[in-house]
Design an enzyme around this catalytic site. Sequence first.
Site, PDB file in Angstrom:
ATOM      1  N   THR A 105      88.082  89.037  56.930  1.00 16.63           N
ATOM      2  CA  THR A 105      86.680  88.823  57.304  1.00 16.63           C
ATOM      3  C   THR A 105      86.487  89.387  58.704  1.00 16.63           C
ATOM      4  O   THR A 105      86.969  88.812  59.671  1.00 16.63           O
ATOM      5  CB  THR A 105      86.367  87.320  57.280  1.00 16.63           C
ATOM      6  OG1 THR A 105      86.720  86.827  55.990  1.00 16.63           O
ATOM      7  CG2 THR A 105      84.890  87.068  57.538  1.00 16.63           C
ATOM      8  N   ARG A 144      88.594  80.228  47.626  1.00 17.13           N
ATOM      9  CA  ARG A 144      88.654  78.870  48.177  1.00 17.13           C
ATOM     10  C   ARG A 144      90.100  78.394  48.144  1.00 17.13           C
ATOM     11  O   ARG A 144      90.778  78.554  47.097  1.00 17.13           O
ATOM     12  CB  ARG A 144      87.798  77.930  47.311  1.00 17.13           C
ATOM     13  CG  ARG A 144      86.304  78.173  47.402  1.00 17.13           C
ATOM     14  CD  ARG A 144      85.578  77.494  46.256  1.00 17.13           C
ATOM     15  NE  ARG A 144      86.041  78.043  44.985  1.00 17.13           N
ATOM     16  CZ  ARG A 144      85.849  77.434  43.806  1.00 17.13           C
ATOM     17  NH1 ARG A 144      85.230  76.267  43.753  1.00 17.13           N
ATOM     18  NH2 ARG A 144      86.273  77.996  42.687  1.00 17.13           N
ATOM     19  N   ALA A 170      77.866  64.794  50.374  1.00 16.29           N
ATOM     20  CA  ALA A 170      77.847  64.331  51.774  1.00 16.29           C
ATOM     21  C   ALA A 170      79.199  63.727  52.118  1.00 16.29           C
ATOM     22  O   ALA A 170      79.907  63.212  51.251  1.00 16.29           O
ATOM     23  CB  ALA A 170      76.752  63.284  51.947  1.00 16.29           C
ATOM     24  N   CYS A 225      87.951  78.836  57.390  1.00 11.65           N
ATOM     25  CA  CYS A 225      86.907  79.848  57.183  1.00 11.65           C
ATOM     26  C   CYS A 225      85.542  79.466  57.716  1.00 11.65           C
ATOM     27  O   CYS A 225      84.973  80.180  58.542  1.00 11.65           O
ATOM     28  CB  CYS A 225      86.822  80.185  55.703  1.00 11.65           C
ATOM     29  SG  CYS A 225      88.323  80.978  55.132  1.00 11.65           S
TER      30      CYS A 225
HETATM   31  C1  UDX Z   1      85.360  78.525  51.776  1.00 13.90           C
HETATM   32  C2  UDX Z   1      84.424  79.202  50.778  1.00 13.90           C
HETATM   33  O1  UDX Z   1      84.120  78.282  49.720  1.00 13.90           O
HETATM   34  C3  UDX Z   1      85.105  80.438  50.181  1.00 13.90           C
HETATM   35  O2  UDX Z   1      84.215  81.095  49.295  1.00 13.90           O
HETATM   36  C4  UDX Z   1      85.494  81.372  51.332  1.00 13.90           C
HETATM   37  O3  UDX Z   1      86.144  82.531  50.826  1.00 13.90           O
HETATM   38  C5  UDX Z   1      86.419  80.650  52.298  1.00 13.90           C
HETATM   39  O4  UDX Z   1      85.780  79.465  52.806  1.00 13.90           O
HETATM   40  P1  UDX Z   1      87.457  76.909  51.724  1.00 13.90           P
HETATM   41  O5  UDX Z   1      87.319  76.941  53.208  1.00 13.90           O
HETATM   42  O6  UDX Z   1      88.798  77.080  51.101  1.00 13.90           O
HETATM   43  O7  UDX Z   1      86.497  78.076  51.068  1.00 13.90           O
HETATM   44  O8  UDX Z   1      86.921  75.487  51.241  1.00 13.90           O
HETATM   45  P2  UDX Z   1      85.638  74.931  50.503  1.00 13.90           P
HETATM   46  O9  UDX Z   1      86.067  74.407  49.191  1.00 13.90           O
HETATM   47  O10 UDX Z   1      84.509  75.875  50.549  1.00 13.90           O
HETATM   48  O11 UDX Z   1      85.274  73.664  51.461  1.00 13.90           O
HETATM   49  C6  UDX Z   1      84.997  73.951  52.807  1.00 13.90           C
HETATM   50  C7  UDX Z   1      84.769  72.626  53.514  1.00 13.90           C
HETATM   51  O12 UDX Z   1      83.518  72.053  53.080  1.00 13.90           O
HETATM   52  C8  UDX Z   1      85.841  71.583  53.269  1.00 13.90           C
HETATM   53  O13 UDX Z   1      86.130  70.907  54.478  1.00 13.90           O
HETATM   54  C9  UDX Z   1      85.168  70.605  52.296  1.00 13.90           C
HETATM   55  O14 UDX Z   1      85.648  69.280  52.474  1.00 13.90           O
HETATM   56  C10 UDX Z   1      83.718  70.697  52.730  1.00 13.90           C
HETATM   57  N1  UDX Z   1      82.757  70.366  51.674  1.00 13.90           N
HETATM   58  C11 UDX Z   1      82.699  71.161  50.569  1.00 13.90           C
HETATM   59  C12 UDX Z   1      81.890  69.292  51.853  1.00 13.90           C
HETATM   60  O15 UDX Z   1      81.962  68.574  52.848  1.00 13.90           O
HETATM   61  N2  UDX Z   1      80.961  69.031  50.892  1.00 13.90           N
HETATM   62  C13 UDX Z   1      80.861  69.802  49.759  1.00 13.90           C
HETATM   63  O16 UDX Z   1      80.014  69.512  48.924  1.00 13.90           O
HETATM   64  C14 UDX Z   1      81.765  70.890  49.595  1.00 13.90           C
END
Ligand code: UDX
Length: 453
Positions: A121, A159, A276, A284
């Site tokens: 990225t 992810r 929430a 990321c």
């Molecule tokens: C993210 C993007 O989803 C992915 O497409 C990108 O390539 C990299 O960054 P990732 O960081 O692995 O992936 O995790 P993700 O599943 O997206 O969750 C990110 C954060 O958001 C986590 O801390 C998760 O706990 C939080 N989250 C996710 C929430 O608090 N609420 C949600 O509804 C979803």
Amino acid sequence: MKVSVIGTGYVGLVTGVCLSEIGNEVICVDKVKEKINILKDGNCPIYEPSLENFIKNNISRGRLSFTNNISEAVKKSDIIFISVGTPSLPNGQADLSFVEQVAMEIGKFIDDGKIVVNKSTVPIGSGDWVSMIISESIDNNNPKKKVNFDVVSNPEFLREGSAVEDTFFPERIIIGSSSKNAIDKMLELYKPLIEQSFNWPDDKARPISKSQKVPVVITDLTSAEMIKYASNSFLATKISFINEIANICEKVGADVKAVAKGMGLDKRIGPLFLNAGIGWGGSCFPKDVSALTYIASEYGMTPQILNAVINVNKEQRLKIVKKVQDEIKIVKGKTIAVLGISFKPNTDDTREAPSVSIMNSLSKLGAKIKTYDPIVKERPDSLTEKVKICRDEYDTVKDADILILATEWGKFAELDFNRVKQLMNSHIIIDGRNLFDRDHLKSLGFRYIGIGR
Ligand code: UDX
């Protein structure tokens, strides 16, 4: 096709292994010898379900190899992926020193007609910058050599915890380039994924049916880079939005889970990323949202929404500390059990994990913290040494004055709460991810505090 992937972190390793699985000859390069030795033995240095099988299978098929030697990889490959880290600098800017180093190395060994792919990225406009560095390196190392090459932006949307599935079954493939040759080569490389024609283990469900094709967006370098930043920033925005709604729900007595369900049925909103909780972490979202705000500020803009998204997220995790103080008044000397260390379930990654911030803050207030995570067994460097890492959930909750659920690992929902109640000193549960069955816990005599409900 012959492919090399430089940088075997989450993105690079998963990309290289999956490209070998669909029939390419892939060389994965990393400068860390220990990591390469682990991989050469067919083992996986990261926690990513199902990846190790694909590593072993493709090593034995002779399609996947690992080396510290970047020159060998570049010379043998038609397509060279750059997938090294671009961590945040203190001011939010992306640190491109690793990308620069790799681009200079590639310039030393690249031959005519090759394609360099930015998988990392990288900030908007970096594709041209990488091209410039490679050209300068060619001139410095082979002044008389005329080398035609192309740089492509091909951002990833993996992810952690589902990176293999996200690679085989992408929602879209983005190709940023102005070169027809480069675009054609990338379409050839990704053909099995676009057409979903690859073989998938029979015992595993296909999230995308074989008849479905994966959409491809072909655009210029800069737009491709912006798609990545804008996508991650929007997902982070969606989460900070529902967290702000949750905070209002607490004041007016609404239930944010019901609100999110009602919202999500609108196709324009969608149900995903409306959970929430204590906010977003990982390697990321924090990095990409900060980098995008930094890029905006470089052009004299104030990205008001993105700044608010970051601020809401910073405050959200610390609301848990406030809830603890509201419940037990004096934190000093109290025992607090925290379930979950990783930033989300199904990963061992603790980078920017809300759980770590919460435990550090409560420890500073004099609490005795006990914690457990199904996968994270070593204390992360970011976590204060005062925190005790326990061997299981029940050891963690023993004698605790309050229990905090920080990471929604499925196994925590299966706890024997009668046993938990007997073990705890008092019966207060703060459910940081709204994982637990509130009515069941209340029926057992727990005081249940959720997020937005
Ligand atoms: C993210 C993007 O989803 C992915 O497409 C990108 O390539 C990299 O960054 P990732 O960081 O692995 O992936 O995790 P993700 O599943 O997206 O969750 C990110 C954060 O958001 C986590 O801390 C998760 O706990 C939080 N989250 C996710 C929430 O608090 N609420 C949600 O509804 C979803």
